[in-house]
Design an enzyme around this catalytic site. Sequence first.
Site, PDB file in Angstrom:
ATOM      1  N   SER A 124       0.525  -4.926   4.060  1.00 49.83           N
ATOM      2  CA  SER A 124       1.910  -4.524   4.172  1.00 49.83           C
ATOM      3  C   SER A 124       2.827  -5.746   4.157  1.00 49.83           C
ATOM      4  O   SER A 124       2.829  -6.506   3.204  1.00 49.83           O
ATOM      5  CB  SER A 124       2.101  -3.682   5.425  1.00 49.83           C
ATOM      6  OG  SER A 124       3.370  -3.096   5.425  1.00 49.83           O
ATOM      7  N   HIS A 149       1.714  -1.240   0.361  1.00 49.16           N
ATOM      8  CA  HIS A 149       2.065   0.177   0.423  1.00 49.16           C
ATOM      9  C   HIS A 149       3.556   0.304   0.686  1.00 49.16           C
ATOM     10  O   HIS A 149       4.260  -0.688   0.831  1.00 49.16           O
ATOM     11  CB  HIS A 149       1.244   0.921   1.485  1.00 49.16           C
ATOM     12  CG  HIS A 149       1.480   0.483   2.898  1.00 49.16           C
ATOM     13  ND1 HIS A 149       0.834   1.028   3.977  1.00 49.16           N
ATOM     14  CD2 HIS A 149       2.317  -0.458   3.429  1.00 49.16           C
ATOM     15  CE1 HIS A 149       1.242   0.462   5.093  1.00 49.16           C
ATOM     16  NE2 HIS A 149       2.137  -0.440   4.787  1.00 49.16           N
TER      17      HIS A 149
END
Length: 232
Positions: A124, A149
Amino acid sequence: MLVSQSANHSINSLSRFGMSSHLNGIGNIVPMVVEQSGMGERAFDIYSRLLRERIIFLGTPIDDAVANTIVAQLLFLDAEDSEKDIQLYINSPGGSVYAGMAIYDTIQQIRPDVVTICFGLAASMGAFLLTAGTKGKRMSLPDSRIMIHQPLGGAQGQAIDIEIQAREILYIKAQLNQLLANHTGQPLERIEADTDRDFFMSAEEAKNYGLIDQVISRQNLPTAGENVTIVK
């Protein structure tokens, strides 16, 4: 994982796996290094000693306190020597979007090249900061994992408050996708598709994707205090 919390709202992009941050007990013991000099002995915690070699560690989830510490170290090293590389080691599941962007913008604004090195996991916002290093100087150890993501969000309160948070998370999603496209060279459409769900990569796959520039081993590990040659 990206997490941004206000009184009633949160925007999350943390990796949702069995990872923990030990803030108490033995997991928080910081080793000390003792140096001998003509003035006698002097003790440093290991991170302060490594900072003298222009090495910074990001080894926790990212929140405001972590971001403040990382930014302060980056600014200090910039003021100390604007021409020597800074090495930023990353092993992080992600965290606050806003805290992460504070680190990101600082990396982009300071004068020294920032060498980013993934060890363990860069997920992330951790992966976002990994690819934010100087082009040609973004690296990973061979068995590391990298994951990108979209940010996760949740809101509560009156309908208008939820609408405001929905607009904000859509803005953040678009901003992060565009920056990932800029740093990786991937088309924006592919970034949008790949970040729709957790997208894991090996170090070699991350290199082919454009998130990093090289997979390193003992033979080509960056030397502390020395500038790294750009990989083209």
